[in-house]
Enzyme design. Structure first.
Site, PDB file in Angstrom:
ATOM      1  N   CYS A 250     -11.042   3.382  -0.506  1.00 11.98           N
ATOM      2  CA  CYS A 250      -9.676   3.747  -0.137  1.00 11.98           C
ATOM      3  C   CYS A 250      -9.373   3.003   1.156  1.00 11.98           C
ATOM      4  CB  CYS A 250      -9.579   5.256   0.054  1.00 11.98           C
ATOM      5  SG  CYS A 250      -8.085   5.782   0.879  1.00 11.98           S
TER       6      CYS A 250
ATOM      7  N   ASP B 176       0.863  -1.172   0.000  1.00 11.16           N
ATOM      8  CA  ASP B 176       0.000   0.000   0.000  1.00 11.16           C
ATOM      9  C   ASP B 176       0.904   1.228   0.000  1.00 11.16           C
ATOM     10  OD1 ASP B 176      -2.464   1.478   0.242  1.00 11.16           O
ATOM     11  OD2 ASP B 176      -1.834   1.949   2.280  1.00 11.16           O
ATOM     12  N   SER B 177       0.292   2.385  -0.239  1.00  7.41           N
ATOM     13  CA  SER B 177       1.071   3.616  -0.175  1.00  7.41           C
ATOM     14  C   SER B 177       1.562   3.881   1.249  1.00  7.41           C
ATOM     15  CB  SER B 177       0.203   4.782  -0.645  1.00  7.41           C
ATOM     16  OG  SER B 177      -0.976   4.832   0.125  1.00  7.41           O
TER      17      SER B 177
ATOM     18  N   HIS C 128      -7.872   3.588   3.769  1.00 11.36           N
ATOM     19  CA  HIS C 128      -7.928   4.264   5.071  1.00 11.36           C
ATOM     20  C   HIS C 128      -9.341   4.353   5.654  1.00 11.36           C
ATOM     21  CE1 HIS C 128      -4.043   5.520   3.651  1.00 11.36           C
ATOM     22  NE2 HIS C 128      -3.800   6.216   4.745  1.00 11.36           N
TER      23      HIS C 128
ATOM     24  N   GLU D  92      -4.173   9.538   8.532  1.00 12.43           N
ATOM     25  CA  GLU D  92      -2.738   9.259   8.698  1.00 12.43           C
ATOM     26  C   GLU D  92      -2.194   9.887   9.975  1.00 12.43           C
ATOM     27  OE1 GLU D  92       0.044   8.379   6.337  1.00 12.43           O
ATOM     28  OE2 GLU D  92      -1.367   7.267   5.084  1.00 12.43           O
TER      29      GLU D  92
ATOM     30  N   CYS E  55      -3.591  -1.095  -2.146  1.00 12.23           N
ATOM     31  CA  CYS E  55      -3.818   0.312  -2.481  1.00 12.23           C
ATOM     32  C   CYS E  55      -4.741   0.451  -3.692  1.00 12.23           C
ATOM     33  CB  CYS E  55      -2.479   0.974  -2.780  1.00 12.23           C
ATOM     34  SG  CYS E  55      -2.629   2.712  -3.162  1.00 12.23           S
TER      35      CYS E  55
HETATM   36  N1  DGL Z   1      -3.940   3.613  -0.008  1.00  6.64           N
HETATM   37  C1  DGL Z   1      -4.581   4.573  -0.858  1.00  6.64           C
HETATM   38  C2  DGL Z   1      -5.799   3.980  -1.548  1.00  6.64           C
HETATM   39  O1  DGL Z   1      -6.340   2.980  -1.144  1.00  6.64           O
HETATM   40  C3  DGL Z   1      -5.041   5.775  -0.093  1.00  6.64           C
HETATM   41  C4  DGL Z   1      -3.984   6.676   0.414  1.00  6.64           C
HETATM   42  C5  DGL Z   1      -3.214   7.388  -0.653  1.00  6.64           C
HETATM   43  O2  DGL Z   1      -3.672   8.402  -1.181  1.00  6.64           O
HETATM   44  O3  DGL Z   1      -2.135   6.923  -0.890  1.00  6.64           O
HETATM   45  O4  DGL Z   1      -6.248   4.546  -2.495  1.00  6.64           O
END
Ligand code: DGL
Length: 253
Positions: free
Chosen positions: A181, A7-8, A183, A149, A70
């Site tokens: 997303c 993931d990011s 998060h 975050e 992600c």
């Molecule tokens: N992990 C990213 C997603 O699911 C969200 C956070 C980001 O913008 O990197 O899209």
């Protein structure tokens, strides 16, 4: 099985948690690109490059499968991922979302996601092809990820952003809303309070359930493990993991 996941940053830990709850017996190797997070407002080219780098980082682990936690990466970089994973089965949350919509029987579908995910339109296409009668209203929600975050747990901090993003979905009458997303499951309760009439879909739950049925059962007594690694501060991942899945912290190495 050895399952790679990236993931990011920290958000994908909600996806990892869904997998660990369903299949605690696998070995998970998680990479969070915390140095480059968030991806959601980056250019498509940057997202493709960062996705490729994340996959290369996981490659030496002799994986049996890769989960692209992600959604921004899965939406923007799916061709890059496919090229790099020609010999590795990989899974995204996009088709799990479409399956969830079909099974729930929803027809007015809200999608909350990052700006790049919404622009890519991949979720919409997949949902429309699985459920041709579905209407989709996709709302980019860029203010939420930075707040999550930072670990804020006070719902009042989220109210202005939730008001902006969720009132249109409520007015439109979404019968289901996809948490598009990684998060957003962390603030699921707040979202549900704004949208009491909508079913919230966390695609990670659906994907994990689906794969549990498809993947082989482990030998009796097999215990799993979780390896967390990051391009930046790994401690951030560990403290988010304690918040997301406190019961399984002993599996982490
Ligand atoms: N992990 C990213 C997603 O699911 C969200 C956070 C980001 O913008 O990197 O899209």
């Amino acid at each position: 099985m050895r399952i790679g996941m990236y993931d990011s940053g920290v958000g994908g830990l909600t996806v990892l948690a869904a997998f660990v709850r369903q299949m605690p017996y696998h070995d998970y190797i998680y990479f969070g690109d915390t140095r480059n997070a968030p991806y959601g407002d980056r250019s498509p080219e940057e997202i493709r490059q960062l996705s490729a780098a994340a996959i290369r980082r996981l490659e030496p682990h002799r994986l049996d499968a890769l989960v692209v936690a992600c959604n921004t990466s899965a939406s923007v970089a799916v061709d890059t991922i496919g090229r790099l994973c020609s010999n590795l089965p990989f899974f995204t949350l996009v088709s799990a979302s479409a399956r969830a919509v079909r099974e729930i029987g929803a027809t007015r579908i809200g999608l909350l996601a990052t700006r790049r995910t919404v622009e890519a339109g991949v979720f919409e296409r997949e949902i429309r092809s699985a459920c041709p009668q579905a209407d989709v209203l996709a709302i980019p929600a860029p203010a939420l990820v930075p707040l999550i975050e930072r670990g804020y747990r006070d719902r009042r901090i989220y109210e202005p952003a939730l008001n902006e993003y969720l009132v249109p979905l409520k007015t439109w009458g979404a019968d289901a809303v996809i948490l598009g997303c990684t998060h957003y499951p962390l603030i699921r309760d707040y979202i549900q309070e704004w949208l009491p009439e909508s079913v919230l879909i966390d695609p990670a739950d659906w994907l994990a359930r689906d794969l549990r049925k498809r993947w082989p059962e482990p030998p009796p007594g097999k215990t799993g493990s979780i390896s967390l690694s990051a391009s930046g501060d790994r401690e951030v991942l560990c403290s988010f993991w304690k918040m997301v899945e406190p019961k399984s912290i002993d599996l982490v190495f």
